[in-house]
Design a protein around this motif. Structure first.
Motif, PDB file in Angstrom:
ATOM      1  N   PHE A  12      11.441  52.906  15.994  1.00  0.00           N
ATOM      2  CA  PHE A  12      11.179  52.295  17.288  1.00  0.00           C
ATOM      3  C   PHE A  12      11.563  53.238  18.416  1.00  0.00           C
ATOM      4  O   PHE A  12      12.363  54.162  18.244  1.00  0.00           O
ATOM      5  N   ASP A  13      10.967  52.986  19.572  1.00  0.00           N
ATOM      6  CA  ASP A  13      11.245  53.789  20.768  1.00  0.00           C
ATOM      7  C   ASP A  13      10.959  52.921  21.979  1.00  0.00           C
ATOM      8  O   ASP A  13      10.020  52.110  21.975  1.00  0.00           O
ATOM      9  N   ILE A  14      11.765  53.071  23.026  1.00  0.00           N
ATOM     10  CA  ILE A  14      11.510  52.345  24.263  1.00  0.00           C
ATOM     11  C   ILE A  14      11.356  53.340  25.411  1.00  0.00           C
ATOM     12  O   ILE A  14      11.866  54.453  25.353  1.00  0.00           O
ATOM     13  N   GLU A  15      10.631  52.923  26.422  1.00  0.00           N
ATOM     14  CA  GLU A  15      10.514  53.691  27.661  1.00  0.00           C
ATOM     15  C   GLU A  15      10.910  52.778  28.807  1.00  0.00           C
ATOM     16  O   GLU A  15      10.505  51.613  28.867  1.00  0.00           O
ATOM     17  N   THR A  16      11.694  53.316  29.729  1.00  0.00           N
ATOM     18  CA  THR A  16      12.140  52.543  30.881  1.00  0.00           C
ATOM     19  C   THR A  16      11.779  53.284  32.171  1.00  0.00           C
ATOM     20  O   THR A  16      11.428  54.462  32.149  1.00  0.00           O
ATOM     21  N   ARG A  17      11.872  52.572  33.249  1.00  0.00           N
ATOM     22  CA  ARG A  17      11.792  53.257  34.540  1.00  0.00           C
ATOM     23  C   ARG A  17      12.994  54.174  34.679  1.00  0.00           C
ATOM     24  O   ARG A  17      14.068  53.885  34.152  1.00  0.00           O
ATOM     25  N   THR A  18      12.820  55.278  35.376  1.00  0.00           N
ATOM     26  CA  THR A  18      13.927  56.211  35.575  1.00  0.00           C
ATOM     27  C   THR A  18      14.655  55.884  36.870  1.00  0.00           C
ATOM     28  O   THR A  18      14.178  55.119  37.708  1.00  0.00           O
ATOM     29  N   GLU A  19      15.815  56.489  37.007  1.00  0.00           N
ATOM     30  CA  GLU A  19      16.561  56.397  38.252  1.00  0.00           C
ATOM     31  C   GLU A  19      16.627  57.780  38.855  1.00  0.00           C
ATOM     32  O   GLU A  19      16.733  58.773  38.138  1.00  0.00           O
ATOM     33  N   GLY A  20      16.585  57.875  40.168  1.00  0.00           N
ATOM     34  CA  GLY A  20      16.664  59.204  40.742  1.00  0.00           C
ATOM     35  C   GLY A  20      16.666  59.218  42.257  1.00  0.00           C
ATOM     36  O   GLY A  20      16.548  58.194  42.916  1.00  0.00           O
ATOM     37  N   LEU A  21      16.826  60.437  42.780  1.00  0.00           N
ATOM     38  CA  LEU A  21      16.845  60.674  44.220  1.00  0.00           C
ATOM     39  C   LEU A  21      15.943  61.856  44.547  1.00  0.00           C
ATOM     40  O   LEU A  21      15.798  62.769  43.739  1.00  0.00           O
ATOM     41  N   GLN A 165      11.088  36.899  13.263  1.00  0.00           N
ATOM     42  CA  GLN A 165      10.172  36.415  12.234  1.00  0.00           C
ATOM     43  C   GLN A 165       9.889  37.434  11.136  1.00  0.00           C
ATOM     44  O   GLN A 165       9.513  37.065  10.013  1.00  0.00           O
ATOM     45  N   LEU A 166      10.060  38.723  11.442  1.00  0.00           N
ATOM     46  CA  LEU A 166       9.676  39.756  10.484  1.00  0.00           C
ATOM     47  C   LEU A 166      10.891  40.264   9.714  1.00  0.00           C
ATOM     48  O   LEU A 166      12.007  40.298  10.235  1.00  0.00           O
ATOM     49  N   ARG A 167      10.660  40.671   8.463  1.00  0.00           N
ATOM     50  CA  ARG A 167      11.735  41.276   7.681  1.00  0.00           C
ATOM     51  C   ARG A 167      11.894  42.733   8.113  1.00  0.00           C
ATOM     52  O   ARG A 167      10.983  43.538   7.973  1.00  0.00           O
ATOM     53  N   ILE A 168      13.061  43.066   8.627  1.00  0.00           N
ATOM     54  CA  ILE A 168      13.386  44.440   9.015  1.00  0.00           C
ATOM     55  C   ILE A 168      14.702  44.800   8.338  1.00  0.00           C
ATOM     56  O   ILE A 168      15.752  44.260   8.681  1.00  0.00           O
ATOM     57  N   ASP A 169      14.649  45.691   7.368  1.00  0.00           N
ATOM     58  CA  ASP A 169      15.869  46.103   6.670  1.00  0.00           C
ATOM     59  C   ASP A 169      16.571  47.238   7.407  1.00  0.00           C
ATOM     60  O   ASP A 169      17.795  47.267   7.496  1.00  0.00           O
ATOM     61  N   ILE A 170      15.773  48.195   7.890  1.00  0.00           N
ATOM     62  CA  ILE A 170      16.321  49.371   8.557  1.00  0.00           C
ATOM     63  C   ILE A 170      15.552  49.612   9.849  1.00  0.00           C
ATOM     64  O   ILE A 170      14.322  49.631   9.865  1.00  0.00           O
ATOM     65  N   LEU A 171      16.289  49.797  10.927  1.00  0.00           N
ATOM     66  CA  LEU A 171      15.715  50.118  12.231  1.00  0.00           C
ATOM     67  C   LEU A 171      16.190  51.517  12.590  1.00  0.00           C
ATOM     68  O   LEU A 171      17.379  51.809  12.526  1.00  0.00           O
ATOM     69  N   SER A 172      15.251  52.381  12.967  1.00  0.00           N
ATOM     70  CA  SER A 172      15.622  53.775  13.192  1.00  0.00           C
ATOM     71  C   SER A 172      14.987  54.323  14.460  1.00  0.00           C
ATOM     72  O   SER A 172      13.820  54.064  14.752  1.00  0.00           O
ATOM     73  N   GLY A 173      15.793  55.091  15.221  1.00  0.00           N
ATOM     74  CA  GLY A 173      15.285  55.734  16.431  1.00  0.00           C
ATOM     75  C   GLY A 173      15.908  57.106  16.589  1.00  0.00           C
ATOM     76  O   GLY A 173      16.556  57.623  15.679  1.00  0.00           O
ATOM     77  N   TRP A 174      15.699  57.712  17.744  1.00  0.00           N
ATOM     78  CA  TRP A 174      16.262  59.028  18.055  1.00  0.00           C
ATOM     79  C   TRP A 174      17.167  58.860  19.277  1.00  0.00           C
ATOM     80  O   TRP A 174      16.709  58.458  20.337  1.00  0.00           O
TER      81      TRP A 174
END
Length: 299
Positions: A12-21, A165-174
């Protein structure tokens, strides 16, 4: 004879809005942001770019891109606070290749990268030489698209329904132990409600845990009971000891498999999710695809 059922591994991977100036460059060693001056000349890893006009420095957990006379200081929002909106969540099953994508913005039908099937809620990547060379088989993936029109709360509720609802045994990201996991937990608390966080766990239990990172900084992550979490950045460090210029996914992917993340057209991360949304979606899909390729390398 007993039947062996393979573990259900999801990347899995997520993207968010960034913070900055927005800041002005006063010299090679000094910038001014909101009437405050900051020295950028020490303790930073400076990476010269090909054109010798722009470069990046790393300071306070963020990369700062400096170009010409002004810069946009951008970085990941603090996962302990989760102040910024989640824009995309992608998950990919290791065995089936099925991918589910949650998008907090509608994807325009008129684009060069995707064909959107609104009836069956499917996303198909158009074939290109780049995919055949660098991301083989990615156009064959079964991508289910869950689109929301700037409605993060509904998107996160839909994601929680999927997780419960789904079977998830292992969740992996970076870098997921220090960013993705705590960010999504804290964002759910803030946007949906703290009582909904337990839906991430098949046992209904999500507990915080503190640890010290490589720089002895105390960080907080969360254990999702009933789901094993593997941060592949940490696994890679363990089995590939020694200093690296960077442990960013893009850099490691280039070193290990010869290609990295999707190049984005905008000059800043923010410009891409504001003005190049379908390219930004593709960027997120390829990030998750790279995790799948990295698992094969580590194994």
């Amino acid at each position: 004879f007993p039947v062996t059922i393979p573990a259900q591994i999801w990347f899995f991977d997520i993207e968010t809005r960034t913070e900055g100036l927005s800041c002005d460059v006063l010299s090679d060693l000094l910038i001014r942001c909101d009437d405050k001056e900051y020295s950028i000349g020490y303790k930073q890893a400076i990476r010269m770019m090909e054109n010798d006009i722009s470069f990046e420095i790393f300071e306070n957990d963020r990369w700062i891109n400096i170009k010409k006379s002004s810069i946009y200081v951008a970085g990941f929002p603090n996962p302990d606070v989760a102040p910024q909106e989640i824009l995309l969540i992608s998950m990919m099953n290791h065995h089936s290749g099925k991918m589910i994508l949650w998008s907090n913005k509608l994807i325009d039908d008129d684009n060069e990268d995707f064909v959107v099937d609104h009836v069956n809620k499917k996303l198909t990547l158009k074939h290109s030489d780049e995919y055949e060379t660098n991301h083989k088989h990615i156009t064959d993936y079964d991508i289910v698209i869950r689109q929301f029109d700037m409605d993060e709360k509904s998107m996160l509720k839909d994601y929680l329904r999927f997780m419960s609802q789904l079977r998830i045994d292992i969740l992996s990201g970076w870098n997921s132990e220090s960013f993705d996991i705590p960010y999504i937990v804290n964002r759910i608390k803030k946007v949906v409600g703290e009582e909904f966080v337990s839906l991430l766990s098949p046992w209904g239990i999500v507990k915080p845990r503190t640890y010290k990172d490589a720089h002895e900084k105390v960080r907080t992550t969360y254990d999702i009971y009933g789901v094993s979490h593997i941060d592949y950045m940490e696994i890679f460090k363990k089995f590939n000891p020694g200093a690296r210029e960077s442990f960013k996914l893009d850099f490691i992917a280039m070193e290990e498999i010869g290609h990295g993340k999707k190049e984005l057209p905008g000059e800043s991360f923010k410009e891409n999710y504001v003005h190049h949304w379908h390219k930004f979606v593709l960027y997120n899909i390829i990030d998750t695809h790279l995790l799948h390729q990295h698992m094969k390398i580590i194994r």
